[in-house]
Design a protein around this motif. Structure first.
Motif, mmCIF file in Angstrom:
data_model
loop_
_atom_site.group_PDB
_atom_site.id
_atom_site.type_symbol
_atom_site.label_atom_id
_atom_site.label_comp_id
_atom_site.label_asym_id
_atom_site.label_seq_id
_atom_site.Cartn_x
_atom_site.Cartn_y
_atom_site.Cartn_z
ATOM 1 N N HIS A 1 10.487 -7.786 -6.477
ATOM 2 C CA HIS A 1 10.298 -7.231 -5.141
ATOM 3 C C HIS A 1 8.856 -7.337 -4.642
ATOM 4 O O HIS A 1 8.583 -6.941 -3.511
ATOM 5 N N TYR A 2 7.940 -7.830 -5.466
ATOM 6 C CA TYR A 2 6.530 -7.828 -5.070
ATOM 7 C C TYR A 2 5.776 -8.917 -5.822
ATOM 8 O O TYR A 2 6.325 -9.579 -6.729
ATOM 9 N N ILE A 3 4.531 -9.092 -5.453
ATOM 10 C CA ILE A 3 3.606 -9.933 -6.198
ATOM 11 C C ILE A 3 2.241 -9.260 -6.135
ATOM 12 O O ILE A 3 1.781 -8.890 -5.067
ATOM 13 N N LEU B 1 -3.531 -8.787 5.552
ATOM 14 C CA LEU B 1 -3.333 -7.510 6.231
ATOM 15 C C LEU B 1 -3.591 -6.343 5.290
ATOM 16 O O LEU B 1 -4.179 -5.324 5.689
ATOM 17 N N ALA B 2 -3.139 -6.472 4.044
ATOM 18 C CA ALA B 2 -3.324 -5.383 3.083
ATOM 19 C C ALA B 2 -4.793 -5.045 2.919
ATOM 20 O O ALA B 2 -5.181 -3.866 2.949
ATOM 21 N N GLY C 1 -0.118 -6.097 -2.916
ATOM 22 C CA GLY C 1 -1.270 -5.272 -3.244
ATOM 23 C C GLY C 1 -1.779 -5.469 -4.657
ATOM 24 O O GLY C 1 -1.304 -6.336 -5.414
ATOM 25 N N LEU C 2 -2.720 -4.643 -5.033
ATOM 26 C CA LEU C 2 -3.408 -4.782 -6.307
ATOM 27 C C LEU C 2 -2.575 -4.260 -7.471
ATOM 28 O O LEU C 2 -1.882 -3.242 -7.350
ATOM 29 N N ARG C 3 -2.657 -4.949 -8.599
ATOM 30 C CA ARG C 3 -1.947 -4.523 -9.800
ATOM 31 C C ARG C 3 -2.435 -3.147 -10.265
ATOM 32 O O ARG C 3 -1.642 -2.305 -10.700
ATOM 33 N N GLU C 4 -3.755 -2.902 -10.188
ATOM 34 C CA GLU C 4 -4.312 -1.679 -10.751
ATOM 35 C C GLU C 4 -3.863 -0.411 -10.029
ATOM 36 O O GLU C 4 -3.905 0.678 -10.607
ATOM 37 N N ASP C 5 -3.429 -0.503 -8.781
ATOM 38 C CA ASP C 5 -2.908 0.682 -8.103
ATOM 39 C C ASP C 5 -1.427 0.529 -7.752
ATOM 40 O O ASP C 5 -0.892 1.274 -6.959
ATOM 41 N N ARG C 6 -0.792 -0.467 -8.368
ATOM 42 C CA ARG C 6 0.644 -0.731 -8.162
ATOM 43 C C ARG C 6 0.965 -0.859 -6.672
ATOM 44 O O ARG C 6 1.866 -0.254 -6.144
ATOM 45 N N GLY D 1 12.264 -9.541 3.765
ATOM 46 C CA GLY D 1 11.695 -8.311 4.314
ATOM 47 C C GLY D 1 10.567 -7.776 3.452
ATOM 48 O O GLY D 1 9.495 -7.427 3.954
ATOM 49 N N ASP D 2 10.786 -7.716 2.148
ATOM 50 C CA ASP D 2 9.753 -7.207 1.245
ATOM 51 C C ASP D 2 8.446 -7.981 1.363
ATOM 52 O O ASP D 2 7.364 -7.398 1.344
ATOM 53 N N LEU D 3 8.549 -9.291 1.445
ATOM 54 C CA LEU D 3 7.346 -10.116 1.456
ATOM 55 C C LEU D 3 6.519 -9.907 2.719
ATOM 56 O O LEU D 3 5.334 -10.232 2.753
#
Length: 270
Positions: A86-88, A222-223, A151-156, A142-144
């Motif tokens: 669902h994410y990257i 955008l993030a 977003g960042l791995r360190e803050d999930r 939609g998710d993408l």
């Protein structure tokens, strides 16, 4: 003050939805349904017939409703493996997708979307396989388009960043999933249907010429330019700064989902 009160009234009307936002993992149901409904309006007539057949096989009443399926089943034992799809997670300093570097062995949304597009397109897959692929594609497009899904791995992806929005405790990921869309889309179906008149032909054509790696790059930009913030107490200013971006991502997601489905099911763009 009046605009803030109007916004809070809209939030309170969606309270049951908002209370679930702390554990949100994607656009809330309304966001995904908006993307699905916009896409439905841009499908070619013959493709709508094929989509309807596949949705009947899947037991889903419509494309908008089907767009939430991948979230509904992600906690089922047989589908727990889909959670990373669902994410990257992308670093702040990132300049383009490289699968070997950016997509872990468990998978990521860019690779998953490519896989299920191919299944949907392939004449060698069964109808049930194609129906499931349609459900995944409808959701992953939609998710993408939700910036915090890159977003960042360190803050999930912002899930670990606690904030307050108009006094409601939440996190940055859930804020983009549910709280921001709730401010302008009380009725997701009516909102989505209006977009068919507001999206120009030039926008539709331009948005559909891009591909999933570019969508990830847009969300990443955008993030880090707008979504991430050092502020902890957010309200009208943050909402007004970001509303247009949220609306555009929903529109782009719907238009691009239509393009993916039209191409995958063999219809020529018009």
């Amino acid at each position: 003050m009046k605009s803030e009160k109007r916004f809070l009234a809209g939030i309170l009307l969606n309270l049951s939805l908002l209370l679930s936002a702390a554990n949100a993992q994607a656009w809330g149901d309304n966001g995904h349904q908006i993307v699905g409904e916009i896409a439905w309006g841009f499908l070619q007539p013959e493709v709508k017939s094929r989509v309807t057949e596949l949705l009947q096989i899947a037991g889903e009443p419509g494309l908008a409703e089907a767009s939430t399926w991948a979230d509904r089943i992600r906690h089922d034992e047989q589908y727990k493996w889909t959670a990373p799809l669902h994410y990257i997670n992308l670093p702040r300093d990132w300049h383009g997708y490289v699968e070997a570097r950016d997509c872990p062995p468990a998978g990521c949304i860019v690779k998953a979307l490519e896989k299920y597009e191919e299944i949907l397109r392939s004449p060698d897959t069964t109808e049930s396989e194609r129906a499931e692929a349609l459900l995944f594609v409808a959701h992953f497009v939609g998710d993408l388009h939700q910036p915090m899904h890159t977003g960042l791995r360190e803050d999930r992806g912002g899930n670990d960043i606690e904030v307050q929005f108009f006094g409601f405790p939440t996190n940055l990921h859930a804020l983009w999933d549910v709280y921001l869309p709730a401010g302008f889309a009380e009725d997701w179906r009516k909102y989505a249907q209006r977009q068919q008149w507001e999206i120009t032909e030039a926008q539709r054509s331009a948005w559909q010429r891009s591909h999933s790696e570019e969508w990830a790059a847009e969300s990443h930009a955008l993030a880090h330019s707008y979504a991430y913030t050092a502020e902890k107490f957010l309200g009208e200013d943050y909402y007004q700064r970001n509303r247009a971006f949220v609306e555009q991502r929903l529109r782009q997601g719907g238009v691009r989902l239509a393009g993916v489905i039209n191409r995958a099911l063999g219809a020529r763009e018009h």
